[in-house]
Scaffold this motif. Structure first.
Motif, PDB file in Angstrom:
ATOM      1  N   PRO B 142       0.814  -1.218   0.000  1.00 43.65           N
ATOM      2  CA  PRO B 142       0.000   0.000   0.000  1.00 43.65           C
ATOM      3  C   PRO B 142       0.849   1.271   0.000  1.00 43.65           C
ATOM      4  N   PHE B 143       2.167   1.156  -0.227  1.00 46.71           N
ATOM      5  CA  PHE B 143       3.081   2.251   0.153  1.00 46.71           C
ATOM      6  C   PHE B 143       3.203   3.421  -0.809  1.00 46.71           C
ATOM      7  N   MET B 144       2.620   3.319  -2.002  1.00 42.76           N
ATOM      8  CA  MET B 144       2.791   4.427  -2.959  1.00 42.76           C
ATOM      9  C   MET B 144       2.232   5.724  -2.364  1.00 42.76           C
ATOM     10  N   GLN B 145       3.002   6.791  -2.479  1.00 37.98           N
ATOM     11  CA  GLN B 145       2.521   8.114  -2.061  1.00 37.98           C
ATOM     12  C   GLN B 145       2.512   9.009  -3.298  1.00 37.98           C
ATOM     13  N   TYR B 146       1.521   9.921  -3.342  1.00 40.54           N
ATOM     14  CA  TYR B 146       1.309  10.727  -4.543  1.00 40.54           C
ATOM     15  C   TYR B 146       1.391  12.213  -4.202  1.00 40.54           C
ATOM     16  N   THR B 222       9.959   6.239  -0.453  1.00 37.69           N
ATOM     17  CA  THR B 222       9.405   7.437  -1.077  1.00 37.69           C
ATOM     18  C   THR B 222      10.296   8.606  -0.695  1.00 37.69           C
TER      19      THR B 222
END
Lengths: 268, 269
Positions: B142-146, B222
């Motif tokens: 779940p780690f994607m940051q935008y 990230t």
């Protein structure tokens, strides 16, 4: 043979009826870590919620599911619960701190219980468990800083949560394998996932002299937590030893750079 | 199992690993010894090891990626502690037979981190072991940051007993998707660095990583503005979705469900 028996007996003192986590009462009862929330003018806490059960579905699941979140304050009193709907096979990043009121304090714990426990868990006599990922923002930082859960700490039956941790017969040490150094500031947050009130000592030991330079004592209610602060000076190298009757007193560690401004979070 | 503490690499960052010569508790290990600090790496045909120091009891030592100038470019550096001297060259990943670092609550860990010259600094407490060369990987992230100036990387760390560099495909899926979003060639005994921002993931997508014949540790980093801030965490192995009972059978079931899904997707393509 006798040597082996003595070795087993010696280990048994530390392991007999002292599991890290007991079994829940029923196979349909989900398990959660006790995650740490922080909320203040400078702290926000988030959680990435997704339905674990739908990963076990042979077809891509369309069934709407939910999770219950229960919040506790630092002394272990339940302060809120809420139900969140989740789309299967998708994630939802929830701002946990938005559920907390100022009166509830600036840190505490929360647990997440999933409604969807697939049949394959029951067939294999296993329990579905939520071990995290919680993330934090400090001082309006741009990134969320992630840390995963530590324990299978708590379960729920008929709307009432109960803890799964056990106390140790003897006091034991948890030695954090991390150097405290470089003028950094630290906050150590420890949770009590047992049915017993727990007394905890944080001892800070100089690695050059092997002497304790500071110790702090805390007591924790069941479901509660404590926060210990420490600041290193110059290039001193310090290690942390936590003594308690917790089977594993593994803390969440919040680290703040002073020479270079940064924020980091990890578990022991 | 002999424990290694990898030294990470990532864009605009340098890796550091702190090894510790004290047990993580006072009841699982009763004796401790002065230990050798080793760096092991593969050149693709043989494992090489260099002793870089000695670590006293109750001491820690920081290994910086920048200081390991004897390593070939892009080599995966594995630090370790040993009571005995490790062989300078070996055809299987070396290990110390007499080492007494086997703890469970918790494992004997090192501090594995990344820092940037712009101030970012992130770490986790970890350790690594060699993986079997016939295993497969399934991992949910779940780690994607935008956001503006944010860059997401997968650092896929693979360690095998054999020093050979094997290539295989790492498949990127969405948990609710019906196609392969990307496939990337990864190599064993490497840190495979993969930029994730252009792979087509959106805020609510759950990333699924799969391989058919390589196992590794998926680490997600990230970075904000090339290192002003850094965040790093690893996924849970799917076996940790369950406790007690026959959780390994459940794990196998989950892997079969997703292997079947992947093979159907591949047939469709």
């Amino acid at each position: 043979m006798i040597k082996l028996l003595i070795k087993k007996l010696k280990r048994g003192i530390w392991t007999y009826r002292q599991p890290l986590s007991s079994k829940p009462r029923s196979l349909i009862e989900p398990v959660s870590d006790l995650f740490v929330w922080r909320k203040s003018d400078i702290w926000q806490t988030y959680f990435d919620l997704y339905d674990i059960g739908s990963f076990y579905s042979k077809e891509i699941s369309k069934k709407k599911v939910s999770a219950k979140i229960i919040f506790f304050n630092r002394v272990g009193i339940k302060i809120k619960e809420c139900k969140i709907d989740i789309e299967p096979n998708q994630k939802k990043c929830i701002e946990i701190s938005s559920f907390i009121k100022k009166i509830d304090g600036d840190f505490g714990t929360f647990a997440i219980f999933h409604s969807n426990v697939p049949d394959n868990f029951i067939e294999q006599k296993s329990y579905l468990t939520e071990r995290g990922f919680v993330s934090y923002k400090l001082n309006r930082s741009v990134l969320r800083h992630y840390v995963h859960g530590n324990f299978d700490a708590i379960s729920i039956s008929n709307n009432s949560s109960y803890l799964l941790g056990t106390s140790s017969l003897l006091k034991r040490e948890y030695r954090l394998q991390s150097n405290l150094t470089n003028d950094d500031k630290y906050e150590f947050l420890l949770i009590n996932y047992t049915h017993d009130h727990q007394k905890v000592t944080f001892s800070f030991v100089d690695t050059d002299t092997n002497k304790e330079i500071k110790s702090e004592h805390f007591s924790m209610n069941t479901n509660g937590c404590c926060l210990c602060k420490f600041e290193t000076k110059g290039n001193e190298k310090i290690r942390l030893v936590i003594s308690s009757k917790l089977v594993m007193a593994r803390p969440f560690v919040f680290r703040y750079g002073q020479k270079k401004i940064f924020f980091d979070v990890f578990h022991g | 199992m002999y424990i290694f503490y990898p030294i990470l690499r990532a864009p605009n960052c340098h890796g550091y690993t702190t090894v510790h010569n004290y047990a993580p508790n006072n009841w699982e290990i009763k004796k401790n010894y002065i230990k050798n600090i080793n760096i092991t790496w593969s050149d693709g045909s043989i494992w090489k090891t260099k002793q870089i120091g000695v670590l006293g009891i109750n001491k820690s030592f920081v290994i910086n990626e920048r200081d390991l100038d004897f390593l070939p470019k892009n080599a995966l550096a594995l630090s370790s502690l040993s009571v005995n001297k490790l062989p300078a060259e070996s055809s299987v990943l070396p290990e110390d037979i007499d080492i007494d670092m086997q703890t469970n609550l918790p494992e004997w860990r090192g501090t594995i981190g990344l820092k940037s010259s712009l101030g970012g600094n992130t770490s986790f407490q970890g350790e690594a072991y060699s993986f079997p060369s016939n295993g497969s990987l399934l991992s949910f992230s779940p780690f994607m940051q935008y956001g503006e100036h944010l860059t997401n990387y997968l650092l896929f760390l693979s360690i095998e007993k054999s020093p050979i560099f094997r290539n295989t495909k790492l498949f990127f899926l969405k948990a609710n998707g019906s196609k392969i979003e990307a496939e990337v060639l990864v190599t064993s005994n490497h840190i495979n660095i993969i930029k994730l921002d252009d792979l087509g993931y959106h805020r609510n997508d759950m990333m699924v990583l799969m391989t058919e014949n390589i196992v590794g540790i998926p680490l997600f980093m990230t970075s904000y503005k090339k290192g002003i801030e850094l965040s790093l965490e690893h996924t849970h192995p799917p076996a940790s979705f369950a406790i007690h009972g026959n959780r390994w059978a459940l794990h196998k079931e989950l892997k079969n469900i997703w292997a079947k899904r992947l093979s159907l997707i591949k047939l469709d393509n």
